[in-house]
Design a protein around this motif. Structure first.
Motif, PDB file in Angstrom:
ATOM      1  N   LEU A  65       5.660  -8.359   4.166  1.00 23.19           N
ATOM      2  CA  LEU A  65       6.293  -7.620   5.139  1.00 23.19           C
ATOM      3  C   LEU A  65       7.855  -7.848   5.054  1.00 23.19           C
ATOM      4  CD1 LEU A  65       3.936  -9.111   8.080  1.00 23.19           C
ATOM      5  CD2 LEU A  65       4.171  -6.645   7.299  1.00 23.19           C
ATOM      6  N   TRP A  97      -5.904  -6.413   2.954  1.00 22.67           N
ATOM      7  CA  TRP A  97      -4.834  -6.271   4.014  1.00 22.67           C
ATOM      8  C   TRP A  97      -3.801  -5.037   3.929  1.00 22.67           C
ATOM      9  CZ3 TRP A  97       0.597  -6.720   4.161  1.00 22.67           C
ATOM     10  CH2 TRP A  97       0.998  -6.745   5.656  1.00 22.67           C
ATOM     11  N   ARG A 101      -2.919  -1.841   5.923  1.00 25.94           N
ATOM     12  CA  ARG A 101      -1.723  -1.518   6.617  1.00 25.94           C
ATOM     13  C   ARG A 101      -0.939  -0.497   5.846  1.00 25.94           C
ATOM     14  NH1 ARG A 101       1.758  -4.801  10.152  1.00 25.94           N
ATOM     15  NH2 ARG A 101       3.863  -3.817   9.827  1.00 25.94           N
ATOM     16  N   GLY A 128       1.388   2.008   8.004  1.00 23.05           N
ATOM     17  CA  GLY A 128       1.810   0.949   8.257  1.00 23.05           C
ATOM     18  C   GLY A 128       3.408   1.064   8.306  1.00 23.05           C
TER      19      GLY A 128
END
Length: 130
Positions: A65, A97, A101, A128
């Protein structure tokens, strides 16, 4: 060279195995940002680490992230099946994931014969968006 020809401004490399960073630095040069899911051997190695811990989902996601906030696309380089840092179950969790995302825009696994796997994700303008 196959990856270098597809690199765009705003791209970064994310590696599962921390020492893969050295290979990508050698071939892609200093301009390409490289981040590690475990740690980044090129930057934040406080001491000499012979055997880093295997990748773990809970530790990797914040690092991904953080990279996604700084870059527009992420080249995710999986761990080799021959690597001590690879935990296939954790890596699959991370890839699932990432797929949920971000938009996966390419799988240039042919470059490595699938070991390690390579996925290119668009992190801006897709599902995302930051």
């Amino acid at each position: 060279s196959a990856q270098a020809s597809r690199v765009q401004p705003g791209d970064a490399v994310i590696v599962v195995h921390p020492f893969e960073a050295f290979f990508y630095r050698w071939y892609l040069g200093r301009e390409m940002p490289i981040h590690g899911m475990v740690f980044t051997a090129l930057e934040d190695q406080d001491g000499y680490v012979i055997k880093p811990p295997p990748v773990q989902f809970d530790r990797a996601i914040p690092r991904v992230l953080d990279a996604a906030e700084q870059h527009t696309r992420l080249w995710v380089i999986g761990g080799s099946a021959r690597s001590f840092a690879t935990d296939r179950a954790e890596e699959e969790k991370i890839l699932s994931w990432l797929d949920a995302r971000f938009d996966r825009v390419a799988d240039p696994d042919y470059v490595t014969g699938g070991d390690p796997r390579i996925h290119l994700y668009e992190v801006r303008g897709g599902k995302g968006s930051m």
